[in-house]
Enzyme design. Sequence first.
Site, PDB file in Angstrom:
ATOM      1  N   GLU A 256      41.399  37.595  46.893  1.00 14.31           N
ATOM      2  CA  GLU A 256      41.718  37.840  45.468  1.00 14.31           C
ATOM      3  C   GLU A 256      43.406  37.902  45.354  1.00 14.31           C
ATOM      4  OE1 GLU A 256      39.810  37.675  42.993  1.00 14.31           O
ATOM      5  OE2 GLU A 256      37.866  37.880  43.749  1.00 14.31           O
ATOM      6  N   CYS A 290      47.733  41.805  38.774  1.00 10.46           N
ATOM      7  CA  CYS A 290      47.534  40.617  39.042  1.00 10.46           C
ATOM      8  C   CYS A 290      47.176  39.760  37.855  1.00 10.46           C
ATOM      9  CB  CYS A 290      46.291  40.510  39.987  1.00 10.46           C
ATOM     10  SG  CYS A 290      44.815  41.245  39.113  1.00 10.46           S
TER      11      CYS A 290
END
Length: 505
Positions: A256, A290
């Site tokens: 990720e 993020c």
Amino acid sequence: MAAATLTPSITGKHWIAGRWRSPINQHFESYNPARVDEVIGVFPEATAEDAESAVAAARAAYPGWRRTSRIRRAELFDNLAQLVKRDTNALAELMARECGKVVSECKAEVIEGLHMIQYVFGTGRMPMGDVLASEIAEKDAFMRRKPWGVVAVVTPWNFPFAVPLWMLGPSLLEGNTVVFKPSEDTPAVGQRLAELFDEAGFPPGVVNLVHGGGETGEALVNNPGVNVVLFTGSYDVGHRIQQLSAEHYDRITACEMGSKSAVIVCDDTRLELAVTCGIISAFKSSGQRCVSAGRILVHEKIIDRFAEKFVATAKRLHVGDPLDPGNFTGPVIHRAAVEKVERYNELAREEGAKVLLDGGRLTHGAHAKGCYLAPFVYRIDYHPGIRCIREEVFGPHVALIPFATDADAVRIYNATEYGLSMAVVTEDYRKMRFFRDECEYGMGYVNLPCIGAEVHLPFGGVKKSGNGHPSAAGLIETVTHKTAWTVSHGTEVKMAQGLSAEIED
Ligand code: NAD
């Protein structure tokens, strides 16, 4: 006279095979980014041998853990939940001191971690496979999941509690054992989490912790005893991990990574709602999620009005001590992050930005000792060559970009190598559907900020943001493999597809 460095409060230790160890070798310090003279703790940097011992401990613990009842494994997570509830405030405060997020956000992160633990506990009694039909009436067919073995968990600093739990939870419930390496910027939170696993009664070697940075991470990734690497962090590191993992024939790698997420504001929007969505997306956690929006695409008809309100709101945001509940955001993580954001602010100017709110360092008074930055907001027309609207900045830096048609907005939105999160702000259900289907992302939101995960929803991205292995609940697909298990209750062999079972004499 230089200010005296505060005494470190935490002694870092690795946790290997159920023993806490503080080896005498390389050490590193963890600082409070709100006042860099405060050392949170001193931590040992794991050598390749330490990493090797941790993997060996996880391998040794694996058969016993795999054979432990799934419900017993889940019940240990119930113990863990009680401990996290007991310690919520202390965990949030430690996190605020170590990573600089304001304490209300840290508390929300602890609760998100708790939700993952509760989800895992509840899942323990849920079905663990499927019963399937067979062509042969006498056959029973099942899909059953098996764990892979040893999972290495390598995590970033910005979600030092919830992200490790997204990975540790499903891995352990399914019968894998784990070696966890927290970020070198937030080792104290990582260690506290491991201490809670210890207190909750997880057997020796089932969870192991090693401290360190990139070298320790690579030692884990290079270890052939690791079956699965679960990584969350930047694209560059994720890409390196994927390359190293390619050398191992039986390696699963789930990465990720970063993003250049965006909010799309249509011309039919409720302006106040759109501004709130934009501000939260761009500036919560000082733009260091993020999923933080580095771009807000606004219909050209309303961009002037939107920009005016957005800048007025951004100006009012309190940036300061993360432990003061009156502040909206705290510092960025370290001096290198300050410098990186400043370089991107400069790049935006060079690439033709019209600066609407000039951020930059906050260096006086309460900000003097910390890594503080004010929001930087600019307007810029889309052009494919512009880097500041394509690359991840990871700080309080946001572009307002006008668009003329919905098709233009999609083209601009997709013109980055990342694809993690997007939001569209509109009252028009046809537009919602168009953006839902045409934009490239892992998480999409309507009339909301482009941040805001929940553990039972898939969390992951596409392109440079992720390789299609969602974290949290979705991780079960990565940390198990599916097996077909077929049993005949007949007294003679019968085959599918009409295949003959007769054997000539
Ligand atoms: P980072 O990539 O610098 O570090 C992440 C982890 O990788 C750390 O534990 C680090 O020690 C380790 N590491 C570094 N080099 C390594 C190597 N060569 N081999 C193995 N491990 C290595 O990221 P960061 O600065 O901690 O976090 C910020 C980044 O994380 C941003 O790009 C952000 O977008 C991303 N992030 C992504 C998600 C997501 O779910 N997509 C969530 C949070 C953060």
